[in-house]
Write a protein that holds these residues in place. Structure first.
Motif, PDB file in Angstrom:
ATOM      1  N   LEU A 112      -2.563  -2.711  -4.588  1.00 19.39           N
ATOM      2  CA  LEU A 112      -3.037  -4.655  -5.147  1.00 19.39           C
ATOM      3  C   LEU A 112      -3.845  -5.712  -4.988  1.00 19.39           C
ATOM      4  CD1 LEU A 112       0.871  -5.796  -4.006  1.00 19.39           C
ATOM      5  CD2 LEU A 112       0.265  -6.423  -6.196  1.00 19.39           C
ATOM      6  N   ARG A 113      -4.337  -6.033  -5.928  1.00 21.64           N
ATOM      7  CA  ARG A 113      -5.335  -7.228  -5.350  1.00 21.64           C
ATOM      8  C   ARG A 113      -5.631  -7.912  -6.245  1.00 21.64           C
ATOM      9  NH1 ARG A 113      -9.962  -4.338  -9.315  1.00 21.64           N
ATOM     10  NH2 ARG A 113      -9.287  -5.178 -11.274  1.00 21.64           N
ATOM     11  N   PRO A 114      -6.268  -9.371  -5.573  1.00 21.81           N
ATOM     12  CA  PRO A 114      -5.678 -10.991  -6.895  1.00 21.81           C
ATOM     13  C   PRO A 114      -6.841 -10.944  -7.821  1.00 21.81           C
ATOM     14  CG  PRO A 114      -6.441 -11.317  -3.918  1.00 21.81           C
ATOM     15  CD  PRO A 114      -6.331  -9.453  -4.249  1.00 21.81           C
ATOM     16  N   ARG A 115      -5.563 -11.849  -8.837  1.00 21.65           N
ATOM     17  CA  ARG A 115      -6.439 -11.497 -10.327  1.00 21.65           C
ATOM     18  C   ARG A 115      -7.610 -11.949 -10.490  1.00 21.65           C
ATOM     19  NH1 ARG A 115      -3.338 -13.723 -15.414  1.00 21.65           N
ATOM     20  NH2 ARG A 115      -4.100 -13.121 -17.051  1.00 21.65           N
ATOM     21  N   SER A 116      -7.658 -13.148  -9.360  1.00 22.22           N
ATOM     22  CA  SER A 116      -9.021 -13.633 -10.078  1.00 22.22           C
ATOM     23  C   SER A 116     -10.169 -13.130  -9.344  1.00 22.22           C
ATOM     24  CB  SER A 116      -8.497 -15.175  -9.542  1.00 22.22           C
ATOM     25  OG  SER A 116     -10.336 -15.815  -9.364  1.00 22.22           O
ATOM     26  N   PRO A 117     -11.322 -12.879 -10.606  1.00 23.80           N
ATOM     27  CA  PRO A 117     -12.635 -12.263  -9.911  1.00 23.80           C
ATOM     28  C   PRO A 117     -12.895 -12.816  -8.672  1.00 23.80           C
ATOM     29  CG  PRO A 117     -12.421 -12.025 -11.966  1.00 23.80           C
ATOM     30  CD  PRO A 117     -10.893 -13.010 -11.448  1.00 23.80           C
ATOM     31  N   SER A 118     -12.844 -14.096  -8.589  1.00 25.93           N
ATOM     32  CA  SER A 118     -13.119 -15.193  -7.473  1.00 25.93           C
ATOM     33  C   SER A 118     -11.991 -14.830  -6.385  1.00 25.93           C
ATOM     34  CB  SER A 118     -13.444 -16.190  -7.243  1.00 25.93           C
ATOM     35  OG  SER A 118     -12.154 -16.936  -7.998  1.00 25.93           O
ATOM     36  N   ALA A 119     -11.332 -14.948  -6.053  1.00 20.22           N
ATOM     37  CA  ALA A 119     -10.563 -14.661  -5.459  1.00 20.22           C
ATOM     38  C   ALA A 119     -10.385 -13.130  -4.847  1.00 20.22           C
ATOM     39  CB  ALA A 119      -9.134 -14.411  -5.728  1.00 20.22           C
ATOM     40  N   ARG A 120     -10.781 -12.109  -4.777  1.00 19.05           N
ATOM     41  CA  ARG A 120     -11.165 -10.477  -4.677  1.00 19.05           C
ATOM     42  C   ARG A 120     -12.653 -10.515  -4.621  1.00 19.05           C
ATOM     43  NH1 ARG A 120      -9.659  -9.259  -9.836  1.00 19.05           N
ATOM     44  NH2 ARG A 120     -11.384  -8.273 -11.001  1.00 19.05           N
ATOM     45  N   SER A 121     -13.182 -11.805  -4.349  1.00 20.32           N
ATOM     46  CA  SER A 121     -15.068 -11.263  -3.702  1.00 20.32           C
ATOM     47  C   SER A 121     -14.940 -10.521  -2.573  1.00 20.32           C
ATOM     48  CB  SER A 121     -15.805 -12.145  -4.256  1.00 20.32           C
ATOM     49  OG  SER A 121     -15.252 -13.507  -3.782  1.00 20.32           O
ATOM     50  N   GLY A 122     -14.385 -10.895  -2.111  1.00 18.91           N
ATOM     51  CA  GLY A 122     -14.397  -9.965  -0.209  1.00 18.91           C
ATOM     52  C   GLY A 122     -13.975  -8.841  -0.752  1.00 18.91           C
ATOM     53  N   GLY A 123     -13.320  -8.307  -1.308  1.00 21.02           N
ATOM     54  CA  GLY A 123     -13.388  -6.263  -1.635  1.00 21.02           C
ATOM     55  C   GLY A 123     -11.930  -6.719  -1.148  1.00 21.02           C
ATOM     56  N   HIS A 124     -10.718  -7.561  -1.628  1.00 24.08           N
ATOM     57  CA  HIS A 124      -9.565  -7.558  -0.764  1.00 24.08           C
ATOM     58  C   HIS A 124      -8.488  -7.074  -1.399  1.00 24.08           C
ATOM     59  CE1 HIS A 124      -6.483  -9.994   1.077  1.00 24.08           C
ATOM     60  NE2 HIS A 124      -6.542 -10.891  -0.310  1.00 24.08           N
ATOM     61  N   SER A 125      -7.853  -5.992  -1.168  1.00 28.06           N
ATOM     62  CA  SER A 125      -7.091  -5.252  -2.272  1.00 28.06           C
ATOM     63  C   SER A 125      -6.047  -4.673  -1.453  1.00 28.06           C
ATOM     64  CB  SER A 125      -7.815  -4.563  -2.896  1.00 28.06           C
ATOM     65  OG  SER A 125      -8.529  -3.140  -2.054  1.00 28.06           O
ATOM     66  N   ILE A 126      -4.641  -4.202  -1.328  1.00 27.70           N
ATOM     67  CA  ILE A 126      -3.564  -3.420  -0.322  1.00 27.70           C
ATOM     68  C   ILE A 126      -3.247  -3.204  -0.161  1.00 27.70           C
ATOM     69  CG2 ILE A 126      -1.097  -4.449   1.164  1.00 27.70           C
ATOM     70  CD1 ILE A 126      -2.151  -8.032   0.495  1.00 27.70           C
ATOM     71  N   LYS A 127      -2.651  -2.054  -0.643  1.00 22.37           N
ATOM     72  CA  LYS A 127      -2.742  -0.507   0.048  1.00 22.37           C
ATOM     73  C   LYS A 127      -1.322  -0.062   0.281  1.00 22.37           C
ATOM     74  CE  LYS A 127      -3.945   3.852   1.178  1.00 22.37           C
ATOM     75  NZ  LYS A 127      -4.874   4.706   1.656  1.00 22.37           N
ATOM     76  N   HIS A 128      -0.417   0.232  -0.088  1.00 23.16           N
ATOM     77  CA  HIS A 128       0.750   0.063   0.477  1.00 23.16           C
ATOM     78  C   HIS A 128       1.093   1.583   0.130  1.00 23.16           C
ATOM     79  CE1 HIS A 128       2.952  -3.667   0.509  1.00 23.16           C
ATOM     80  NE2 HIS A 128       1.422  -3.965  -0.201  1.00 23.16           N
ATOM     81  N   SER A 129       1.862   2.786   0.570  1.00 28.28           N
ATOM     82  CA  SER A 129       1.541   3.788   0.307  1.00 28.28           C
ATOM     83  C   SER A 129       3.455   4.253  -0.044  1.00 28.28           C
ATOM     84  CB  SER A 129       1.702   4.519   1.748  1.00 28.28           C
ATOM     85  OG  SER A 129       2.207   6.472   1.332  1.00 28.28           O
ATOM     86  N   LEU A 130       3.514   4.438  -0.910  1.00 23.49           N
ATOM     87  CA  LEU A 130       5.093   4.656  -0.822  1.00 23.49           C
ATOM     88  C   LEU A 130       5.544   6.394  -1.730  1.00 23.49           C
ATOM     89  CD1 LEU A 130       5.413   2.234  -4.627  1.00 23.49           C
ATOM     90  CD2 LEU A 130       5.874   2.047  -2.744  1.00 23.49           C
ATOM     91  N   GLY A 131       6.757   6.331  -0.836  1.00 20.34           N
ATOM     92  CA  GLY A 131       7.153   7.543  -0.871  1.00 20.34           C
ATOM     93  C   GLY A 131       8.756   8.090  -0.989  1.00 20.34           C
ATOM     94  N   HIS A 132       9.359   9.083  -0.866  1.00 13.98           N
ATOM     95  CA  HIS A 132      10.242   9.627  -1.410  1.00 13.98           C
ATOM     96  C   HIS A 132      11.482   8.805  -0.983  1.00 13.98           C
ATOM     97  CE1 HIS A 132      12.465  12.184  -3.646  1.00 13.98           C
ATOM     98  NE2 HIS A 132      13.277  13.174  -2.481  1.00 13.98           N
ATOM     99  N   GLY A 133      12.337   7.819  -1.858  1.00 14.75           N
ATOM    100  CA  GLY A 133      13.492   7.053  -1.905  1.00 14.75           C
ATOM    101  C   GLY A 133      12.916   5.565  -1.509  1.00 14.75           C
ATOM    102  N   ASP A 134      11.425   5.278  -1.642  1.00 14.11           N
ATOM    103  CA  ASP A 134      10.870   4.049  -0.833  1.00 14.11           C
ATOM    104  C   ASP A 134      11.003   2.555  -2.173  1.00 14.11           C
ATOM    105  OD1 ASP A 134      10.316   5.436   1.198  1.00 14.11           O
ATOM    106  OD2 ASP A 134       7.329   5.185   1.281  1.00 14.11           O
ATOM    107  N   LEU A 135      11.034   1.349  -1.759  1.00 15.28           N
ATOM    108  CA  LEU A 135      11.673   0.602  -2.286  1.00 15.28           C
ATOM    109  C   LEU A 135      10.546  -0.439  -1.826  1.00 15.28           C
ATOM    110  CD1 LEU A 135      13.182  -1.166  -4.478  1.00 15.28           C
ATOM    111  CD2 LEU A 135      14.419  -2.004  -1.817  1.00 15.28           C
ATOM    112  N   ILE A 136       9.587  -0.770  -3.257  1.00 16.67           N
ATOM    113  CA  ILE A 136       8.941  -2.487  -3.409  1.00 16.67           C
ATOM    114  C   ILE A 136       9.006  -2.820  -4.591  1.00 16.67           C
ATOM    115  CG2 ILE A 136       7.345  -0.679  -5.122  1.00 16.67           C
ATOM    116  CD1 ILE A 136       4.948  -2.519  -2.526  1.00 16.67           C
ATOM    117  N   VAL A 137       8.954  -4.668  -3.733  1.00 15.88           N
ATOM    118  CA  VAL A 137       9.189  -5.454  -4.939  1.00 15.88           C
ATOM    119  C   VAL A 137       8.792  -6.748  -5.206  1.00 15.88           C
ATOM    120  CG1 VAL A 137      11.209  -7.193  -5.481  1.00 15.88           C
ATOM    121  CG2 VAL A 137      12.456  -4.867  -4.251  1.00 15.88           C
ATOM    122  N   MET A 138       8.132  -6.510  -5.910  1.00 13.33           N
ATOM    123  CA  MET A 138       6.868  -7.856  -6.481  1.00 13.33           C
ATOM    124  C   MET A 138       7.908  -8.842  -7.000  1.00 13.33           C
ATOM    125  SD  MET A 138       3.747  -5.292  -7.365  1.00 13.33           S
ATOM    126  CE  MET A 138       4.941  -3.774  -8.511  1.00 13.33           C
ATOM    127  N   GLY A 139       6.942  -9.953  -6.188  1.00 11.60           N
ATOM    128  CA  GLY A 139       8.477 -11.398  -6.038  1.00 11.60           C
ATOM    129  C   GLY A 139       7.151 -12.508  -6.438  1.00 11.60           C
TER     130      GLY A 139
END
Ligand SMILES: O=C(O)CCC(=O)C(=O)O
Length: 218
Positions: A159-186
């Protein structure tokens, strides 16, 4: 392509029949607030015993290759998909149970049920989906939720902020999704953040992403 699948790879016994089982959501889902009014909920191993579900979906879903407009060109998307509209029968009863459990748990906050199911098959590490937000339909300008149940090999969802200015610091988040895992983006996540499943050089087998969305969100 799918020969790499071996049930024992994803051993997660639940009962003698190995039937897939969903756990409770209440008091188990963990929310992380992101910037710009977005949030992510996570519940590892919401589904136990997903091997049979994975096998059934690999076999029963009429998978098709997808093409997508990207940077003003139509390109092949390196994965297979099948989108189930609100009134289409789902390919496995567990998906109905998952959708209904999510609708019950999130209904008051979301204000409506989850109704569609988008399925994506990543056959191996070369399959992926590029950075994007689910902004077709109401999610272009309204907050919404997209709930993803993942089965099969673990893959990273970035995941990373959509706006290029907001992600200028290389701002991304990594979620490892394994077998049976739930993630909800809201919240504003689809409008203000992008997400992707990057390719991996690790030797991974198939993964199926099951995405539940409300009506008019894609
Ligand atoms: O594979 C996933 O879990 C994400 C899929 C996705 O972002 C999409 O199809 O819009």
């Amino acid at each position: 392509m799918l020969e790499a699948l071996q049930g024992s790879l994803f051993d997660n016994p639940v009962d003698s029949a190995g039937a897939p089982q969903l756990g409770p959501l209440r008091d188990r889902v963990r929310r992380t607030a992101l910037e710009h009014g977005a949030w992510v909920d996570q519940l590892p191993t919401w589904l136990a015993g997903g091997d049979l579900l994975l096998e059934a979906l690999l076999h029963d879903v009429p998978w098709k290759a997808e093409r997508r407009e990207m940077y003003e060109r139509i390109v092949d998307v390196p994965r297979l998909t099948k989108f189930y509209e609100a009134d289409e029968p789902l390919p496995h009863p567990l998906l109905i149970r998952a959708r209904d459990a999510l609708s019950e748990f999130y209904g008051a906050e979301l204000g409506e049920p989850f109704v569609t199911a988008g399925l994506c098959l990543y056959r191996d590490g070369a399959d992926s989906v590029a950075w994007h937000g689910d902004r077709i339909g109401r999610s272009r300008n309204q907050d919404t939720m997209v709930a993803i149940l993942s089965v099969g090999s673990a893959r990273s969802l970035m995941l990373r902020p959509r706006s290029p200015s907001a992600r200028s610091g290389g701002h991304s988040i990594k979620h490892s999704l394994g077998h049976g895992d739930l993630i909800v983006m809201g919240g504003s996540c689809q409008r203000t953040w992008d997400h992707c499943i990057p390719k991996t050089s690790r030797p991974v087998g198939p993964r199926i992403s099951i995405q539940f969305r409300p009506r008019g969100v894609r």
